[in-house]
Design an enzyme around this catalytic site. Structure first.
Site, PDB file in Angstrom:
ATOM      1  N   CYS A  85      -0.270   1.809 -22.381  1.00 52.13           N
ATOM      2  CA  CYS A  85      -1.298   2.059 -21.364  1.00 52.13           C
ATOM      3  C   CYS A  85      -1.616   0.818 -20.527  1.00 52.13           C
ATOM      4  O   CYS A  85      -2.256   0.921 -19.485  1.00 52.13           O
ATOM      5  CB  CYS A  85      -2.560   2.623 -22.009  1.00 52.13           C
ATOM      6  SG  CYS A  85      -2.244   4.216 -22.778  1.00 52.13           S
ATOM      7  N   HIS A  96      -8.652   1.783 -17.218  1.00 53.85           N
ATOM      8  CA  HIS A  96      -7.688   2.738 -17.754  1.00 53.85           C
ATOM      9  C   HIS A  96      -8.426   3.999 -18.204  1.00 53.85           C
ATOM     10  O   HIS A  96      -9.486   3.924 -18.830  1.00 53.85           O
ATOM     11  CB  HIS A  96      -6.919   2.121 -18.932  1.00 53.85           C
ATOM     12  CG  HIS A  96      -6.079   3.116 -19.642  1.00 53.85           C
ATOM     13  ND1 HIS A  96      -5.183   3.925 -18.973  1.00 53.85           N
ATOM     14  CD2 HIS A  96      -6.015   3.481 -20.951  1.00 53.85           C
ATOM     15  CE1 HIS A  96      -4.605   4.727 -19.851  1.00 53.85           C
ATOM     16  NE2 HIS A  96      -5.087   4.481 -21.054  1.00 53.85           N
ATOM     17  N   ASN A 132      -5.574  11.330 -20.089  1.00 47.74           N
ATOM     18  CA  ASN A 132      -5.016   9.981 -20.194  1.00 47.74           C
ATOM     19  C   ASN A 132      -3.533  10.030 -19.810  1.00 47.74           C
ATOM     20  O   ASN A 132      -2.736  10.607 -20.538  1.00 47.74           O
ATOM     21  CB  ASN A 132      -5.197   9.477 -21.631  1.00 47.74           C
ATOM     22  CG  ASN A 132      -4.636   8.088 -21.856  1.00 47.74           C
ATOM     23  OD1 ASN A 132      -4.001   7.502 -20.977  1.00 47.74           O
ATOM     24  ND2 ASN A 132      -4.886   7.543 -23.039  1.00 47.74           N
TER      25      ASN A 132
HETATM   26  C1  LIG Z   1     -10.084  10.328 -30.485  1.00 43.89           C
HETATM   27  C2  LIG Z   1     -11.604  10.242 -30.443  1.00 43.89           C
HETATM   28  C3  LIG Z   1     -12.078  10.990 -29.202  1.00 43.89           C
HETATM   29  C4  LIG Z   1     -12.147  10.943 -31.675  1.00 43.89           C
HETATM   30  O1  LIG Z   1     -13.539  10.841 -31.684  1.00 43.89           O
HETATM   31  P1  LIG Z   1     -14.340  10.454 -33.027  1.00 43.89           P
HETATM   32  O2  LIG Z   1     -15.758  10.674 -32.763  1.00 43.89           O
HETATM   33  O3  LIG Z   1     -13.888   9.069 -33.372  1.00 43.89           O
HETATM   34  O4  LIG Z   1     -13.822  11.522 -34.021  1.00 43.89           O
HETATM   35  P2  LIG Z   1     -13.053  11.326 -35.404  1.00 43.89           P
HETATM   36  O5  LIG Z   1     -11.661  10.804 -35.142  1.00 43.89           O
HETATM   37  O6  LIG Z   1     -13.917  10.546 -36.314  1.00 43.89           O
HETATM   38  O7  LIG Z   1     -12.981  12.801 -35.878  1.00 43.89           O
HETATM   39  C5  LIG Z   1     -14.128  13.518 -36.144  1.00 43.89           C
HETATM   40  C6  LIG Z   1     -13.717  14.893 -36.587  1.00 43.89           C
HETATM   41  O8  LIG Z   1     -13.194  15.622 -35.449  1.00 43.89           O
HETATM   42  C7  LIG Z   1     -11.946  16.193 -35.800  1.00 43.89           C
HETATM   43  N1  LIG Z   1     -11.125  16.267 -34.600  1.00 43.89           N
HETATM   44  C8  LIG Z   1     -10.170  15.420 -34.166  1.00 43.89           C
HETATM   45  N2  LIG Z   1      -9.642  15.885 -33.012  1.00 43.89           N
HETATM   46  C9  LIG Z   1     -10.293  17.022 -32.722  1.00 43.89           C
HETATM   47  C10 LIG Z   1     -10.192  17.945 -31.664  1.00 43.89           C
HETATM   48  N3  LIG Z   1      -9.326  17.787 -30.647  1.00 43.89           N
HETATM   49  N4  LIG Z   1     -11.031  19.002 -31.679  1.00 43.89           N
HETATM   50  C11 LIG Z   1     -11.914  19.185 -32.665  1.00 43.89           C
HETATM   51  N5  LIG Z   1     -12.050  18.356 -33.704  1.00 43.89           N
HETATM   52  C12 LIG Z   1     -11.240  17.283 -33.721  1.00 43.89           C
HETATM   53  C13 LIG Z   1     -11.377  15.267 -36.838  1.00 43.89           C
HETATM   54  O9  LIG Z   1     -10.429  15.935 -37.602  1.00 43.89           O
HETATM   55  C14 LIG Z   1     -12.623  14.904 -37.629  1.00 43.89           C
HETATM   56  O10 LIG Z   1     -12.883  15.926 -38.516  1.00 43.89           O
HETATM   57  P3  LIG Z   1     -13.457  15.593 -39.993  1.00 43.89           P
HETATM   58  O11 LIG Z   1     -14.764  14.885 -39.759  1.00 43.89           O
HETATM   59  O12 LIG Z   1     -13.585  16.935 -40.619  1.00 43.89           O
HETATM   60  O13 LIG Z   1     -12.418  14.705 -40.623  1.00 43.89           O
HETATM   61  C15 LIG Z   1     -12.090   8.799 -30.400  1.00 43.89           C
HETATM   62  O14 LIG Z   1     -11.878   8.177 -31.644  1.00 43.89           O
HETATM   63  C16 LIG Z   1     -11.423   8.002 -29.320  1.00 43.89           C
HETATM   64  O15 LIG Z   1     -11.606   8.246 -28.162  1.00 43.89           O
HETATM   65  N6  LIG Z   1     -10.632   6.983 -29.688  1.00 43.89           N
HETATM   66  C17 LIG Z   1      -9.893   6.228 -28.745  1.00 43.89           C
HETATM   67  C18 LIG Z   1      -8.702   7.040 -28.361  1.00 43.89           C
HETATM   68  C19 LIG Z   1      -7.947   6.438 -27.225  1.00 43.89           C
HETATM   69  O16 LIG Z   1      -8.530   5.928 -26.318  1.00 43.89           O
HETATM   70  N7  LIG Z   1      -6.613   6.554 -27.284  1.00 43.89           N
HETATM   71  C20 LIG Z   1      -5.764   6.125 -26.253  1.00 43.89           C
HETATM   72  C21 LIG Z   1      -5.799   4.638 -26.091  1.00 43.89           C
HETATM   73  S1  LIG Z   1      -4.769   4.197 -24.764  1.00 43.89           S
END
Ligand SMILES: CC(C)(COP(=O)(O)OP(=O)(O)OC[C@H]1O[C@@H](n2cnc3c(N)ncnc32)[C@H](O)[C@@H]1OP(=O)(O)O)[C@@H](O)C(=O)NCCC(=O)NCCS
Length: 336
Positions: free
Chosen positions: A115, A263, A293
């Site tokens: 990215c 980004h 993204n």
């Molecule tokens: C991915 C992201 C949105 C997840 O949000 P979060 O609040 O951290 O959520 P978690 O990963 O802790 O997951 C919480 C729950 O949601 C669930 N979950 C994950 N994806 C899901 C989706 N698409 N829909 C519904 N539930 C989802 C998980 O399984 C987890 O369930 P559990 O509590 O039963 O284990 C967040 O961590 C994020 O934005 N991270 C950065 C990602 C990023 O920028 N990536 C690209 C970088 S270039």
């Protein structure tokens, strides 16, 4: 070193026509529009239709940037293309684009910094230009993610985040002493110890003798895997850090920047970064709600939207900041 400075003289972007909403995804996996919007700000993204390839997206964006720069493809000195979803294992997408554009035998290469790939590529172009080796370079970010995501509940954490798209710029030497526009500073960073926190393991020549096996496919190890919270935590720390570092290098005050192009990984990350630095939201345009993204394509797409609207005007200061897999992070500061 000469007094040459790099200047972005044309921008372009392209996304495929196919709109995929959060509601569409909710039919294919256990997720919801509410979950996706709350966590990421994404409402919809674009997916290719099964016939378009990364080269197609890159070509549209590149032709628009070349036209906006008012030059011919035959006047380019090089093509640098940033991607994490290449047309083929090898050669890179840049070679297919090279052929499409019908350019002379100029060099081209793909750059892999995920990215942050667009800003890494811009830094390369800047180096070639300031050394006097080249005068006009096409820099492209192009991604087709949709063919490599797992559209099931197992893959939902990444499947909902990524979209397909391409963005391009033409970078030229600005040797005109009266023209103050151009790239003022650019800073790049990486921390390879986190390489496996956001990655696609297979196919790869690193650990598997045959690169891909039925077992690996069954385990879904050819799909992206991400430690979401860890990525989030590092992004909100590194992005302000490198932004400050680059503004210092450019002798520019934060308040003097007219536009911040972050980004488009997650609206919450960008809101957090802006809040922590006291940047007003109106200085931080976003397109993640429409495109998700698009990795290396996100910043040049956002730049094209800003350049073609009234958001970015000649003489204004723009700061572009990325964070991504690797981990990588970078900022470029330019006077438009
Ligand atoms: C991915 C992201 C949105 C997840 O949000 P979060 O609040 O951290 O959520 P978690 O990963 O802790 O997951 C919480 C729950 O949601 C669930 N979950 C994950 N994806 C899901 C989706 N698409 N829909 C519904 N539930 C989802 C998980 O399984 C987890 O369930 P559990 O509590 O039963 O284990 C967040 O961590 C994020 O934005 N991270 C950065 C990602 C990023 O920028 N990536 C690209 C970088 S270039």
């Amino acid at each position: 070193m000469t007094s040459l400075r790099s200047k972005i003289t044309g921008t372009g972007m392209y996304v495929p026509a196919g709109v995929v909403t959060n509601h569409d995804l909710a039919k294919r996996m256990d997720t919801s529009d509410e979950w996706i919007q709350q966590r990421s700000g994404i409402v919809e993204r674009r997916h290719v239709d099964g016939t378009e390839t990364p080269t197609d997206l890159a070509e549209h964006a590149a032709r628009r940037a070349i036209e906006a720069a008012g030059v011919g493809a035959d006047e380019l000195d090089a093509i640098i293309l940033a991607t994490l979803s290449p047309e083929a294992e090898f050669p890179g997408t840049s070679f297919f684009l090279h052929h499409r554009l019908g350019v002379p035998e100029i060099p081209c290469f793909d750059l892999r910094a995920q990215c942050s790939g667009f800003l890494y590529s811009l830094a390369c172009a800047d180096g070639f230009i300031r050394s006097g080796t080249m005068r006009r370079i096409l820099v492209v970010g192009a991604e087709v993610h949709s063919t490599g995501l797992e559209f099931s509940t197992r893959g939902r954490d990444t499947a909902v985040l990524f979209g397909d798209g391409a963005g391009a710029i033409v970078v030229e030497a600005n040797g005109d002493g009266d023209d103050r526009s151009g790239l003022l500073a650019i800073r790049l960073h990486a921390q390879g110890e986190h390489a496996r926190r956001l990655w696609i393991e297979a196919p790869g020549s690193g650990i598997h003798p045959t690169r891909i096996t039925h077992e690996l496919i069954d385990e879904g190890r050819h799909f992206p895997r991400m430690e979401g919270r860890m990525v989030f935590k590092h992004a909100v720390t590194r992005m302000p850090e490198v932004l400050r570092e680059t503004l210092d290098a450019a002798s520019v005050k934060l308040d003097d920047v007219d536009l911040f192009l972050f980004h488009q990984a997650n609206l919450r990350i960008n809101e957090f970064v802006a809040q922590s630095l006291g940047i007003p939201p109106e200085k931080c345009p976003s397109n993640i709600e429409r495109y998700g993204n698009c990795s290396a394509a996100s910043i040049p797409m956002l730049l094209d939207e800003a350049a073609r609207s009234d958001r970015l005007r000649p003489g204004q200061l723009v700061a572009m900041t990325a964070f991504g897999s690797g981990f990588t992070w970078a900022t470029a500061v330019a006077r438009w």
